[in-house]
Design a protein around this motif. Structure first.
Motif, PDB file in Angstrom:
ATOM      1  N   GLY A 202      44.203  25.147  -6.555  1.00  0.00           N
ATOM      2  CA  GLY A 202      44.020  24.437  -7.809  1.00  0.00           C
ATOM      3  C   GLY A 202      44.888  25.083  -8.876  1.00  0.00           C
ATOM      4  O   GLY A 202      45.459  26.164  -8.693  1.00  0.00           O
ATOM      5  N   TRP A 203      44.999  24.427 -10.017  1.00  0.00           N
ATOM      6  CA  TRP A 203      45.978  24.831 -11.025  1.00  0.00           C
ATOM      7  C   TRP A 203      45.630  26.168 -11.657  1.00  0.00           C
ATOM      8  O   TRP A 203      44.491  26.424 -12.039  1.00  0.00           O
ATOM      9  CB  TRP A 203      46.061  23.775 -12.132  1.00  0.00           C
ATOM     10  CG  TRP A 203      46.937  24.219 -13.264  1.00  0.00           C
ATOM     11  CD1 TRP A 203      48.295  24.161 -13.333  1.00  0.00           C
ATOM     12  CD2 TRP A 203      46.504  24.856 -14.466  1.00  0.00           C
ATOM     13  NE1 TRP A 203      48.740  24.709 -14.507  1.00  0.00           N
ATOM     14  CE2 TRP A 203      47.658  25.136 -15.225  1.00  0.00           C
ATOM     15  CE3 TRP A 203      45.256  25.212 -14.973  1.00  0.00           C
ATOM     16  CZ2 TRP A 203      47.610  25.751 -16.471  1.00  0.00           C
ATOM     17  CZ3 TRP A 203      45.199  25.839 -16.215  1.00  0.00           C
ATOM     18  CH2 TRP A 203      46.370  26.094 -16.949  1.00  0.00           C
ATOM     19  N   GLY A 204      46.631  27.041 -11.762  1.00  0.00           N
ATOM     20  CA  GLY A 204      46.613  28.115 -12.704  1.00  0.00           C
ATOM     21  C   GLY A 204      46.263  29.506 -12.239  1.00  0.00           C
ATOM     22  O   GLY A 204      45.467  29.712 -11.328  1.00  0.00           O
ATOM     23  N   ARG A 205      46.897  30.476 -12.888  1.00  0.00           N
ATOM     24  CA  ARG A 205      46.601  31.907 -12.886  1.00  0.00           C
ATOM     25  C   ARG A 205      47.187  32.690 -11.718  1.00  0.00           C
ATOM     26  O   ARG A 205      47.148  33.909 -11.745  1.00  0.00           O
ATOM     27  CB  ARG A 205      45.090  32.171 -12.952  1.00  0.00           C
ATOM     28  CG  ARG A 205      44.353  31.404 -14.044  1.00  0.00           C
ATOM     29  CD  ARG A 205      44.856  31.721 -15.424  1.00  0.00           C
ATOM     30  NE  ARG A 205      44.007  31.098 -16.442  1.00  0.00           N
ATOM     31  CZ  ARG A 205      44.386  30.096 -17.231  1.00  0.00           C
ATOM     32  NH1 ARG A 205      45.627  29.595 -17.135  1.00  0.00           N
ATOM     33  NH2 ARG A 205      43.558  29.608 -18.128  1.00  0.00           N
ATOM     34  N   GLU A 206      47.705  32.021 -10.692  1.00  0.00           N
ATOM     35  CA  GLU A 206      48.267  32.783  -9.574  1.00  0.00           C
ATOM     36  C   GLU A 206      49.480  33.597 -10.014  1.00  0.00           C
ATOM     37  O   GLU A 206      49.733  34.682  -9.478  1.00  0.00           O
ATOM     38  CB  GLU A 206      48.628  31.852  -8.409  1.00  0.00           C
ATOM     39  CG  GLU A 206      49.908  31.055  -8.553  1.00  0.00           C
ATOM     40  CD  GLU A 206      49.826  29.929  -9.571  1.00  0.00           C
ATOM     41  OE1 GLU A 206      50.885  29.537 -10.116  1.00  0.00           O
ATOM     42  OE2 GLU A 206      48.705  29.432  -9.827  1.00  0.00           O
ATOM     43  N   ASP A 207      50.221  33.108 -11.011  1.00  0.00           N
ATOM     44  CA  ASP A 207      51.373  33.854 -11.505  1.00  0.00           C
ATOM     45  C   ASP A 207      50.932  35.090 -12.287  1.00  0.00           C
ATOM     46  O   ASP A 207      51.502  36.178 -12.135  1.00  0.00           O
ATOM     47  CB  ASP A 207      52.283  32.954 -12.350  1.00  0.00           C
ATOM     48  CG  ASP A 207      51.521  32.126 -13.398  1.00  0.00           C
ATOM     49  OD1 ASP A 207      50.282  32.264 -13.507  1.00  0.00           O
ATOM     50  OD2 ASP A 207      52.181  31.343 -14.108  1.00  0.00           O
ATOM     51  N   LYS A 208      49.894  34.936 -13.109  1.00  0.00           N
ATOM     52  CA  LYS A 208      49.393  36.083 -13.870  1.00  0.00           C
ATOM     53  C   LYS A 208      48.775  37.129 -12.949  1.00  0.00           C
ATOM     54  O   LYS A 208      48.890  38.332 -13.191  1.00  0.00           O
ATOM     55  CB  LYS A 208      48.400  35.613 -14.920  1.00  0.00           C
ATOM     56  CG  LYS A 208      49.048  34.821 -16.052  1.00  0.00           C
ATOM     57  CD  LYS A 208      48.029  34.370 -17.066  1.00  0.00           C
ATOM     58  CE  LYS A 208      48.742  33.755 -18.280  1.00  0.00           C
ATOM     59  NZ  LYS A 208      49.623  32.639 -17.924  1.00  0.00           N
ATOM     60  N   ASP A 209      48.120  36.690 -11.879  1.00  0.00           N
ATOM     61  CA  ASP A 209      47.549  37.627 -10.909  1.00  0.00           C
ATOM     62  C   ASP A 209      48.646  38.498 -10.306  1.00  0.00           C
ATOM     63  O   ASP A 209      48.493  39.718 -10.176  1.00  0.00           O
ATOM     64  CB  ASP A 209      46.819  36.849  -9.817  1.00  0.00           C
ATOM     65  CG  ASP A 209      46.315  37.742  -8.693  1.00  0.00           C
ATOM     66  OD1 ASP A 209      45.140  38.145  -8.733  1.00  0.00           O
ATOM     67  OD2 ASP A 209      47.107  38.034  -7.769  1.00  0.00           O
ATOM     68  N   LEU A 210      49.771  37.891  -9.921  1.00  0.00           N
ATOM     69  CA  LEU A 210      50.877  38.652  -9.354  1.00  0.00           C
ATOM     70  C   LEU A 210      51.371  39.697 -10.348  1.00  0.00           C
ATOM     71  O   LEU A 210      51.612  40.854  -9.986  1.00  0.00           O
ATOM     72  CB  LEU A 210      52.014  37.707  -8.966  1.00  0.00           C
ATOM     73  CG  LEU A 210      53.253  38.363  -8.352  1.00  0.00           C
ATOM     74  CD1 LEU A 210      52.943  38.963  -6.989  1.00  0.00           C
ATOM     75  CD2 LEU A 210      54.408  37.358  -8.251  1.00  0.00           C
ATOM     76  N   ALA A 211      51.515  39.305 -11.617  1.00  0.00           N
ATOM     77  CA  ALA A 211      51.997  40.241 -12.627  1.00  0.00           C
ATOM     78  C   ALA A 211      50.996  41.367 -12.872  1.00  0.00           C
ATOM     79  O   ALA A 211      51.384  42.533 -13.015  1.00  0.00           O
ATOM     80  CB  ALA A 211      52.285  39.495 -13.926  1.00  0.00           C
ATOM     81  N   VAL A 212      49.709  41.034 -12.927  1.00  0.00           N
ATOM     82  CA  VAL A 212      48.674  42.054 -13.148  1.00  0.00           C
ATOM     83  C   VAL A 212      48.738  43.107 -12.057  1.00  0.00           C
ATOM     84  O   VAL A 212      48.690  44.323 -12.319  1.00  0.00           O
ATOM     85  CB  VAL A 212      47.270  41.403 -13.210  1.00  0.00           C
ATOM     86  CG1 VAL A 212      46.169  42.441 -13.034  1.00  0.00           C
ATOM     87  CG2 VAL A 212      47.096  40.667 -14.528  1.00  0.00           C
ATOM     88  N   ARG A 213      48.851  42.676 -10.804  1.00  0.00           N
ATOM     89  CA  ARG A 213      48.917  43.636  -9.706  1.00  0.00           C
ATOM     90  C   ARG A 213      50.217  44.444  -9.736  1.00  0.00           C
ATOM     91  O   ARG A 213      50.257  45.608  -9.340  1.00  0.00           O
ATOM     92  CB  ARG A 213      48.721  42.921  -8.370  1.00  0.00           C
ATOM     93  CG  ARG A 213      47.305  42.408  -8.189  1.00  0.00           C
ATOM     94  CD  ARG A 213      47.062  41.763  -6.838  1.00  0.00           C
ATOM     95  NE  ARG A 213      47.672  40.455  -6.712  1.00  0.00           N
ATOM     96  CZ  ARG A 213      48.738  40.179  -5.983  1.00  0.00           C
ATOM     97  NH1 ARG A 213      49.322  41.133  -5.275  1.00  0.00           N
ATOM     98  NH2 ARG A 213      49.218  38.946  -5.916  1.00  0.00           N
ATOM     99  N   ALA A 214      51.297  43.801 -10.213  1.00  0.00           N
ATOM    100  CA  ALA A 214      52.555  44.532 -10.380  1.00  0.00           C
ATOM    101  C   ALA A 214      52.393  45.647 -11.414  1.00  0.00           C
ATOM    102  O   ALA A 214      52.880  46.772 -11.214  1.00  0.00           O
ATOM    103  CB  ALA A 214      53.666  43.575 -10.796  1.00  0.00           C
ATOM    104  N   PHE A 215      51.722  45.350 -12.513  1.00  0.00           N
ATOM    105  CA  PHE A 215      51.475  46.384 -13.517  1.00  0.00           C
ATOM    106  C   PHE A 215      50.614  47.505 -12.935  1.00  0.00           C
ATOM    107  O   PHE A 215      50.853  48.690 -13.202  1.00  0.00           O
ATOM    108  CB  PHE A 215      50.800  45.783 -14.750  1.00  0.00           C
ATOM    109  CG  PHE A 215      51.621  44.743 -15.458  1.00  0.00           C
ATOM    110  CD1 PHE A 215      52.999  44.871 -15.575  1.00  0.00           C
ATOM    111  CD2 PHE A 215      51.017  43.621 -16.011  1.00  0.00           C
ATOM    112  CE1 PHE A 215      53.755  43.912 -16.234  1.00  0.00           C
ATOM    113  CE2 PHE A 215      51.763  42.658 -16.665  1.00  0.00           C
ATOM    114  CZ  PHE A 215      53.136  42.805 -16.775  1.00  0.00           C
TER     115      PHE A 215
END
Length: 284
Positions: A202-215
């Motif tokens: 479903g829509w949303g947040r998978e991109d932010k999850d990747l960035a959060v884990r990168a941080f």
């Protein structure tokens, strides 16, 4: 000793049932001053007309063109991207959406911006319906600062000295917008993070999850302005601040401190190691 620059950029481009936009994006990638190593289409279940378009385009495409298709069972872009990333063989991965038309220097600018310990966030040139239609009709090949149909004009400006100055490093949740429609990643970092979390449907947040884990892994985000340009073809979008069914997953990712996706890229790497995704040019 300075770490080596990336040698081969694999473009992973998402799509879902908009072959006209994807065709435009693929043609722009074929006109790059620095060609990508390969282009892998991450297809979230498009109809047969997308496959037919890809086979037509492949006939004279300048680099390997691969098609990773999954069954249409709703919005599963995390799974679609992971399968495509697993099929890549470059050392650097450019994430691009199929409604983004890259500037002729898009690949070269991203390769110049690449730096170990970071991922690069590119920007979008926004169009309105008129600008989109002008591009899709091939009335123009690109839209510039003074053209009608552009709604975010500052991002039409390619100025390499300012691009170099723009690459400031930020980390954490205050680091600005995260959009995988235009990003550059070292492939080995995506492997370390285990790619996208495929529980996000479903829509949303998978991109932010990747960035959060990168941080969490110690990577920083570097913003690329005045370079790495790509023009977004207008369509109605959900508001960035709207609710997503994945908000709880993102909150857990932030709180947990985890680096690796629990359901991710490692599910597909072995598959493509044994059975590489075919180059569509071979069948054209």
């Amino acid at each position: 000793m300075m770490p080596p620059a990336p040698r081969r950029a694999s473009v992973v481009i998402t799509t879902y049932n908009w072959p006209q936009a994807l065709d435009l994006a693929l043609q722009a990638l074929a006109r790059q001053r620095t060609l990508p190593h390969e282009v892998v289409v991450a297809d979230d279940g498009s109809r047969e007309d997308t496959r037919a378009m890809l086979e037509r385009v492949a006939a004279d495409y300048p680099v390997p063109l691969r098609h990773s298709w999954i069954e249409d069972r709703g919005f599963r872009v995390s799974l679609a991207r992971n399968r495509a990333i697993a099929a890549t063989s470059g050392d650097y991965v450019l994430l691009l959406d199929g409604d983004m038309v890259p500037h002729p220097m898009f690949v070269a600018d991203h390769l110049a911006a690449a730096q170990y310990g970071s991922f690069v966030q590119g920007m979008r040139v926004l169009t309105d319906a008129e600008g989109r239609d002008r591009l899709l009709s091939r009335d123009v090949e690109a839209l510039g600062f003074f053209d009608r149909g552009v709604t975010r004009r500052r991002h039409t400006l390619r100025i390499p000295p300012l691009a170099a100055l723009s690459l400031r490093a930020t980390r954490g949740q205050s680091s600005g917008a995260i959009k995988t429609c235009n990003q550059g990643w070292w492939r080995e970092d995506l492997v370390t993070l285990n790619g996208f979390d495929e529980r996000y449907e479903g829509w949303g947040r998978e991109d932010k999850d990747l960035a959060v884990r990168a941080f969490h892994a110690g990577l920083v985000r570097r913003s690329l302005r005045f370079g790495g340009l790509a023009t977004h073809l207008y369509h109605q979008e959900r508001h960035e601040d709207g609710a997503s069914p994945n908000d709880a997953l993102l909150a857990d990712a932030k709180a947990s401190g985890r680096v690796r996706s629990p359901v991710g890229l490692d599910r597909h790497i072995a598959e493509f190691a044994q059975h590489p995704l075919p180059d569509l040019r071979a069948a054209a």
